[in-house]
Design a protein around this motif. Structure first.
Motif, PDB file in Angstrom:
ATOM      1  N   ILE A  52       0.845  -1.153  -0.134  1.00  0.00           N
ATOM      2  CA  ILE A  52      -0.034   0.244  -0.024  1.00  0.00           C
ATOM      3  C   ILE A  52       0.956   1.324  -0.113  1.00  0.00           C
ATOM      4  CG2 ILE A  52      -1.655   1.377   1.472  1.00  0.00           C
ATOM      5  CD1 ILE A  52      -2.944  -1.261   2.434  1.00  0.00           C
ATOM      6  N   LYS A  53       1.954   1.322   0.947  1.00  0.00           N
ATOM      7  CA  LYS A  53       2.680   2.436   0.959  1.00  0.00           C
ATOM      8  C   LYS A  53       3.513   2.786  -0.111  1.00  0.00           C
ATOM      9  CE  LYS A  53       3.146   3.502   5.915  1.00  0.00           C
ATOM     10  NZ  LYS A  53       2.447   4.274   5.695  1.00  0.00           N
ATOM     11  N   MET A  55       2.782   1.825  -3.296  1.00  0.00           N
ATOM     12  CA  MET A  55       1.629   2.383  -4.357  1.00  0.00           C
ATOM     13  C   MET A  55       1.357   3.841  -4.007  1.00  0.00           C
ATOM     14  SD  MET A  55       0.033   2.061  -7.091  1.00  0.00           S
ATOM     15  CE  MET A  55       0.365   0.295  -7.401  1.00  0.00           C
ATOM     16  N   GLN A  56       1.095   3.998  -2.772  1.00  0.00           N
ATOM     17  CA  GLN A  56       0.743   5.491  -2.526  1.00  0.00           C
ATOM     18  C   GLN A  56       1.779   6.444  -2.621  1.00  0.00           C
ATOM     19  OE1 GLN A  56       0.931   6.314   1.859  1.00  0.00           O
ATOM     20  NE2 GLN A  56      -0.458   7.867   1.612  1.00  0.00           N
ATOM     21  N   ARG A  57       3.219   6.106  -2.485  1.00  0.00           N
ATOM     22  CA  ARG A  57       4.368   7.030  -2.825  1.00  0.00           C
ATOM     23  C   ARG A  57       4.326   7.220  -4.330  1.00  0.00           C
ATOM     24  NH1 ARG A  57       7.606   3.265   1.266  1.00  0.00           N
ATOM     25  NH2 ARG A  57       7.246   4.351   3.061  1.00  0.00           N
ATOM     26  N   ILE A  59       1.708   7.137  -6.601  1.00  0.00           N
ATOM     27  CA  ILE A  59       0.670   7.816  -6.932  1.00  0.00           C
ATOM     28  C   ILE A  59       1.067   9.257  -6.664  1.00  0.00           C
ATOM     29  CG2 ILE A  59      -1.436   8.616  -6.502  1.00  0.00           C
ATOM     30  CD1 ILE A  59      -2.379   5.776  -5.877  1.00  0.00           C
ATOM     31  N   TYR A 155      -3.835  10.117  -0.396  1.00  0.00           N
ATOM     32  CA  TYR A 155      -4.402   8.942  -1.672  1.00  0.00           C
ATOM     33  C   TYR A 155      -3.986   7.502  -0.861  1.00  0.00           C
ATOM     34  CZ  TYR A 155      -4.440  13.077  -4.683  1.00  0.00           C
ATOM     35  OH  TYR A 155      -4.775  14.269  -5.130  1.00  0.00           O
ATOM     36  N   GLU A 156      -4.017   7.423   0.379  1.00  0.00           N
ATOM     37  CA  GLU A 156      -3.730   5.919   0.932  1.00  0.00           C
ATOM     38  C   GLU A 156      -5.100   5.091   0.727  1.00  0.00           C
ATOM     39  OE1 GLU A 156      -4.166   5.605   5.168  1.00  0.00           O
ATOM     40  OE2 GLU A 156      -2.273   4.525   5.214  1.00  0.00           O
ATOM     41  N   ALA A 159      -4.523   3.954  -3.023  1.00  0.00           N
ATOM     42  CA  ALA A 159      -3.481   2.924  -3.017  1.00  0.00           C
ATOM     43  C   ALA A 159      -3.867   1.531  -2.444  1.00  0.00           C
ATOM     44  CB  ALA A 159      -2.032   3.299  -2.040  1.00  0.00           C
ATOM     45  N   GLU A 160      -4.777   1.642  -1.466  1.00  0.00           N
ATOM     46  CA  GLU A 160      -5.279   0.494  -0.861  1.00  0.00           C
ATOM     47  C   GLU A 160      -6.099  -0.536  -1.839  1.00  0.00           C
ATOM     48  OE1 GLU A 160      -7.743  -0.930   3.270  1.00  0.00           O
ATOM     49  OE2 GLU A 160      -7.147   0.920   3.002  1.00  0.00           O
ATOM     50  N   THR A 163      -4.071  -1.937  -4.713  1.00  0.00           N
ATOM     51  CA  THR A 163      -3.176  -3.220  -4.174  1.00  0.00           C
ATOM     52  C   THR A 163      -4.058  -4.416  -3.805  1.00  0.00           C
ATOM     53  OG1 THR A 163      -2.933  -1.986  -2.177  1.00  0.00           O
ATOM     54  CG2 THR A 163      -1.292  -1.649  -3.896  1.00  0.00           C
ATOM     55  N   THR A 174       2.421  -0.300 -14.836  1.00  0.00           N
ATOM     56  CA  THR A 174       2.677   1.049 -14.531  1.00  0.00           C
ATOM     57  C   THR A 174       3.510   1.546 -15.759  1.00  0.00           C
ATOM     58  OG1 THR A 174       4.910   0.588 -13.181  1.00  0.00           O
ATOM     59  CG2 THR A 174       2.714   1.024 -11.958  1.00  0.00           C
TER      60      THR A 174
END
Length: 242
Positions: A52-53, A55-57, A59, A155-156, A159-160, A163, A174
């Motif tokens: 999750i983290k 993917m969040q980063r 984004i 955007y957490e 991202a959740e 994923t 990507t």
């Protein structure tokens, strides 16, 4: 045992982690190994949190409010995954060509998945605002839904969602041109760690506010707790962070 401070900058988000390790940075230990101190369930949760983290980063490094989360489908059609992937790949090639003509690279984060009944393959994709006119121009079907990215700058939850893969049928892809987070790692001072162990707060960076802190982040049964802090610029304080 070594103690480190990792600073991760992803767009507006700054994260700071303090952690202990038996490994010294810069030294080759023969590849990455599974953390043997974690139970399978803890390892699963740690892997999920890491995904999750990351993917969040990704984004935050490449997209912002005003960009879009788009759902593309082929209405009333039952397609195999391979057939749908060919449709999606053809559309992406056209998008890359269109962006090349305006002097830009086509940035995206996408995933394909199938409906609950095993039918209706579709693709969700994050694109820049400039992509909107091309999305409608080159997707040859009516199944298009747009959702603007919200303004919180976090955007957490997105991202959740990207994923999460309950059925094992999600395919994340990507663009190669995406920017990566800026990561710096250095040895942490003993005084810093002692303060954290006493429950003291680290200094908040100028112009930022504390978004999140966690002293059990990536807890390790051998090295103990690590410490995690996340900060956003003060301009984001008015938004509903989610």
């Amino acid at each position: 045992m070594f103690t480190y401070k990792r600073t991760i900058k992803s767009g507006p988000l700054t994260e700071i982690e303090y952690y202990r390790s038996f490994r010294k940075i810069g030294k080759n230990y023969g590849g990455r190994k599974i953390n043997q101190s974690l139970t399978p369930e803890k390892q699963k949760r740690a892997n999920r949190m890491r995904a999750i983290k990351n993917m969040q980063r990704l984004i935050l490094c490449n997209f912002t409010s005003g960009d879009y989360f788009v759902r593309l489908s082929v209405p009333r059609a039952e397609l195999t995954e391979d057939k749908f992937e060919k449709i999606a790949s053809k559309w992406k090639r056209k998008m890359r060509d269109a962006f090349r003509k305006i002097g830009k690279k086509f940035k995206y984060i996408s995933f394909t998945e199938c409906g609950k009944l095993g039918k209706n393959w579709h693709m969700h994709i994050i694109v820049e605002r400039e992509a909107l006119e091309f999305v409608e121009k080159y997707w040859e079907y009516d199944g298009i839904n747009f959702t603007a990215l919200y303004q919180s700058g976090y955007y957490e939850k997105l991202a959740e969602y990207i994923t999460k893969d309950v059925a094992g049928e999600k395919r994340i892809r990507t663009a190669r041109c995406l920017k990566k987070p800026d990561v710096t790692v250095k040895e942490a001072g003993r005084r810093e760690i002692k303060k954290l162990e006493r429950g003291e707060m680290i200094k908040i960076p100028d112009g930022y506010f504390l978004l999140k802190d966690d002293d059990n982040y990536n807890y390790n049964d051998i090295t103990g707790a690590s410490w995690y802090f996340a900060f956003l610029p003060l301009a984001y304080e008015k938004f509903d962070i989610s």
